[in-house]
Design a protein around this motif. Structure first.
Motif, PDB file in Angstrom:
ATOM      1  N   LEU A  95       6.032  17.144  -2.685  1.00  0.00           N
ATOM      2  CA  LEU A  95       5.391  16.419  -1.804  1.00  0.00           C
ATOM      3  C   LEU A  95       6.070  15.112  -1.677  1.00  0.00           C
ATOM      4  CD1 LEU A  95       1.766  16.912  -2.481  1.00  0.00           C
ATOM      5  CD2 LEU A  95       3.250  18.193  -0.969  1.00  0.00           C
ATOM      6  N   GLY A  96       7.328  14.638  -2.420  1.00  0.00           N
ATOM      7  CA  GLY A  96       7.880  13.461  -2.183  1.00  0.00           C
ATOM      8  C   GLY A  96       7.226  12.260  -2.880  1.00  0.00           C
ATOM      9  N   ASP A  97       6.392  12.451  -3.599  1.00  0.00           N
ATOM     10  CA  ASP A  97       5.698  11.410  -4.268  1.00  0.00           C
ATOM     11  C   ASP A  97       6.340  11.159  -5.517  1.00  0.00           C
ATOM     12  OD1 ASP A  97       3.517  10.929  -2.597  1.00  0.00           O
ATOM     13  OD2 ASP A  97       2.383  12.659  -3.444  1.00  0.00           O
ATOM     14  N   TRP A  98       6.548   9.883  -6.014  1.00  0.00           N
ATOM     15  CA  TRP A  98       7.338   9.426  -7.275  1.00  0.00           C
ATOM     16  C   TRP A  98       6.512   9.845  -8.528  1.00  0.00           C
ATOM     17  CZ3 TRP A  98      12.251   8.912  -7.196  1.00  0.00           C
ATOM     18  CH2 TRP A  98      12.909   8.591  -5.814  1.00  0.00           C
ATOM     19  N   PHE A  99       7.172  10.051  -9.565  1.00  0.00           N
ATOM     20  CA  PHE A  99       6.770  10.303 -10.890  1.00  0.00           C
ATOM     21  C   PHE A  99       7.615   9.434 -11.795  1.00  0.00           C
ATOM     22  CE2 PHE A  99       4.562  14.123  -9.588  1.00  0.00           C
ATOM     23  CZ  PHE A  99       3.577  14.301 -10.695  1.00  0.00           C
ATOM     24  N   ALA A 100       7.081   8.936 -12.732  1.00  0.00           N
ATOM     25  CA  ALA A 100       7.868   8.047 -13.785  1.00  0.00           C
ATOM     26  C   ALA A 100       7.998   9.298 -15.049  1.00  0.00           C
ATOM     27  CB  ALA A 100       7.191   6.980 -14.239  1.00  0.00           C
ATOM     28  N   ARG A 101       8.909   9.412 -15.473  1.00  0.00           N
ATOM     29  CA  ARG A 101       9.226  10.336 -16.684  1.00  0.00           C
ATOM     30  C   ARG A 101       9.337   9.134 -17.872  1.00  0.00           C
ATOM     31  NH1 ARG A 101      13.428  13.085 -19.873  1.00  0.00           N
ATOM     32  NH2 ARG A 101      15.219  11.815 -18.562  1.00  0.00           N
ATOM     33  N   LEU A 102       8.240   9.347 -18.768  1.00  0.00           N
ATOM     34  CA  LEU A 102       8.059   8.483 -20.064  1.00  0.00           C
ATOM     35  C   LEU A 102       8.710   9.234 -21.350  1.00  0.00           C
ATOM     36  CD1 LEU A 102       4.297   8.011 -19.335  1.00  0.00           C
ATOM     37  CD2 LEU A 102       6.031   6.810 -18.556  1.00  0.00           C
ATOM     38  N   ALA A 103       8.964   8.153 -22.131  1.00  0.00           N
ATOM     39  CA  ALA A 103       9.795   8.379 -23.411  1.00  0.00           C
ATOM     40  C   ALA A 103       8.901   9.638 -24.308  1.00  0.00           C
ATOM     41  CB  ALA A 103       9.898   7.149 -24.081  1.00  0.00           C
ATOM     42  N   CYS A 104       7.597   9.672 -23.800  1.00  0.00           N
ATOM     43  CA  CYS A 104       6.793  10.562 -24.680  1.00  0.00           C
ATOM     44  C   CYS A 104       6.908  11.947 -24.326  1.00  0.00           C
ATOM     45  CB  CYS A 104       5.512  10.185 -24.611  1.00  0.00           C
ATOM     46  SG  CYS A 104       4.730  10.006 -23.177  1.00  0.00           S
ATOM     47  N   GLY A 105       7.509  12.115 -23.213  1.00  0.00           N
ATOM     48  CA  GLY A 105       7.963  13.418 -22.756  1.00  0.00           C
ATOM     49  C   GLY A 105       7.009  13.747 -21.220  1.00  0.00           C
ATOM     50  N   HIS A 106       6.174  13.059 -21.203  1.00  0.00           N
ATOM     51  CA  HIS A 106       4.910  13.232 -19.897  1.00  0.00           C
ATOM     52  C   HIS A 106       5.462  12.584 -18.889  1.00  0.00           C
ATOM     53  CE1 HIS A 106       1.893  13.619 -23.517  1.00  0.00           C
ATOM     54  NE2 HIS A 106       2.217  14.848 -22.955  1.00  0.00           N
ATOM     55  N   HIS A 107       4.936  12.889 -17.782  1.00  0.00           N
ATOM     56  CA  HIS A 107       5.142  12.487 -16.390  1.00  0.00           C
ATOM     57  C   HIS A 107       3.917  11.816 -15.788  1.00  0.00           C
ATOM     58  CE1 HIS A 107       8.514  15.723 -16.069  1.00  0.00           C
ATOM     59  NE2 HIS A 107       8.814  15.042 -17.208  1.00  0.00           N
ATOM     60  N   GLN A 108       4.155  10.837 -15.132  1.00  0.00           N
ATOM     61  CA  GLN A 108       3.197  10.332 -14.425  1.00  0.00           C
ATOM     62  C   GLN A 108       3.376   9.888 -12.968  1.00  0.00           C
ATOM     63  OE1 GLN A 108       1.106   7.400 -16.867  1.00  0.00           O
ATOM     64  NE2 GLN A 108       0.837   5.913 -15.325  1.00  0.00           N
ATOM     65  N   HIS A 109       2.287   9.966 -12.058  1.00  0.00           N
ATOM     66  CA  HIS A 109       2.579   9.643 -10.519  1.00  0.00           C
ATOM     67  C   HIS A 109       2.741   8.187 -10.703  1.00  0.00           C
ATOM     68  CE1 HIS A 109       1.304  13.215  -8.619  1.00  0.00           C
ATOM     69  NE2 HIS A 109       2.292  12.915  -7.816  1.00  0.00           N
ATOM     70  N   THR A 110       3.401   7.520  -9.945  1.00  0.00           N
ATOM     71  CA  THR A 110       3.621   5.959  -9.745  1.00  0.00           C
ATOM     72  C   THR A 110       3.587   5.571  -8.252  1.00  0.00           C
ATOM     73  OG1 THR A 110       6.102   6.409 -10.034  1.00  0.00           O
ATOM     74  CG2 THR A 110       4.751   5.616 -11.808  1.00  0.00           C
ATOM     75  N   ARG A 111       2.487   5.996  -7.742  1.00  0.00           N
ATOM     76  CA  ARG A 111       2.464   5.577  -6.240  1.00  0.00           C
ATOM     77  C   ARG A 111       2.250   4.269  -5.776  1.00  0.00           C
ATOM     78  NH1 ARG A 111      -0.974  10.282  -6.934  1.00  0.00           N
ATOM     79  NH2 ARG A 111      -0.074  12.171  -6.187  1.00  0.00           N
ATOM     80  N   HIS A 112       2.568   3.814  -4.819  1.00  0.00           N
ATOM     81  CA  HIS A 112       2.047   2.643  -4.099  1.00  0.00           C
ATOM     82  C   HIS A 112       1.007   2.820  -3.056  1.00  0.00           C
ATOM     83  CE1 HIS A 112       2.330  -1.465  -2.536  1.00  0.00           C
ATOM     84  NE2 HIS A 112       2.834  -1.132  -1.465  1.00  0.00           N
ATOM     85  N   GLN A 113      -0.070   2.602  -3.241  1.00  0.00           N
ATOM     86  CA  GLN A 113      -1.358   2.892  -2.252  1.00  0.00           C
ATOM     87  C   GLN A 113      -2.305   1.733  -2.312  1.00  0.00           C
ATOM     88  OE1 GLN A 113      -2.534   6.676  -3.917  1.00  0.00           O
ATOM     89  NE2 GLN A 113      -1.529   7.597  -2.190  1.00  0.00           N
ATOM     90  N   PRO A 114      -1.694   0.632  -1.559  1.00  0.00           N
ATOM     91  CA  PRO A 114      -2.777  -0.552  -1.379  1.00  0.00           C
ATOM     92  C   PRO A 114      -3.856  -0.110  -0.750  1.00  0.00           C
ATOM     93  CG  PRO A 114      -0.468  -1.016  -0.771  1.00  0.00           C
ATOM     94  CD  PRO A 114      -0.525   0.401  -0.916  1.00  0.00           C
ATOM     95  N   PRO A 115      -5.149  -0.940  -0.945  1.00  0.00           N
ATOM     96  CA  PRO A 115      -5.248  -1.954  -1.950  1.00  0.00           C
ATOM     97  C   PRO A 115      -5.569  -1.303  -3.527  1.00  0.00           C
ATOM     98  CG  PRO A 115      -7.220  -1.599  -0.808  1.00  0.00           C
ATOM     99  CD  PRO A 115      -6.338  -0.632  -0.294  1.00  0.00           C
ATOM    100  N   TRP A 116      -5.836  -0.191  -3.790  1.00  0.00           N
ATOM    101  CA  TRP A 116      -6.143   0.616  -4.830  1.00  0.00           C
ATOM    102  C   TRP A 116      -4.854   0.412  -5.779  1.00  0.00           C
ATOM    103  CZ3 TRP A 116      -7.326   3.116  -0.275  1.00  0.00           C
ATOM    104  CH2 TRP A 116      -8.485   2.989   0.032  1.00  0.00           C
ATOM    105  N   VAL A 117      -3.834   0.847  -5.600  1.00  0.00           N
ATOM    106  CA  VAL A 117      -2.567   1.131  -6.476  1.00  0.00           C
ATOM    107  C   VAL A 117      -1.350  -0.069  -5.660  1.00  0.00           C
ATOM    108  CG1 VAL A 117      -0.900   2.374  -7.715  1.00  0.00           C
ATOM    109  CG2 VAL A 117      -3.336   3.009  -7.237  1.00  0.00           C
ATOM    110  N   ASN A 118      -1.115  -1.030  -6.416  1.00  0.00           N
ATOM    111  CA  ASN A 118       0.044  -1.918  -5.888  1.00  0.00           C
ATOM    112  C   ASN A 118       1.268  -1.860  -6.566  1.00  0.00           C
ATOM    113  OD1 ASN A 118       1.063  -3.792  -4.204  1.00  0.00           O
ATOM    114  ND2 ASN A 118       0.079  -5.568  -5.431  1.00  0.00           N
TER     115      ASN A 118
END
Length: 79
Positions: free
Chosen positions: A21-44
């Motif tokens: 869908l074009g949303d960004w994910f961070a790939r973490l050293a532990c092997g998991h992926h996590q959404h890293t969205r910018h959605q103010p005011p909830w997520v900045n």
């Protein structure tokens, strides 16, 4: 009994990729992926919107909820 904190399940960001869908994910050293969205005011997270911003976060720690749940590593995306 030891108190479990967010730091217990923190993992360093190693790279970024987009989902279908074009949303960004961070790939973490532990092997998991996590959404890293910018959605103010909830997520900045304005840094996710630029290449320089994303690069500035490589090596920074994020709390990994999947590690806290004991889940296996995510598949590496093909794109």
């Amino acid at each position: 009994m030891a108190r479990v904190t967010d730091q217990t399940f923190s993992s360093a960001i190693v790279s970024f990729h987009r989902d279908e869908l074009g949303d960004w994910f961070a790939r973490l050293a532990c092997g998991h992926h996590q959404h890293t969205r910018h959605q103010p005011p909830w997520v900045n997270r304005p840094w996710i919107e630029t290449e320089a911003g994303r690069q500035s976060m490589i090596g920074k720690l994020l709390v990994c909820k999947k590690c806290a749940q004991g889940l296996p590593a995510d598949d590496i995306p093909s794109v």
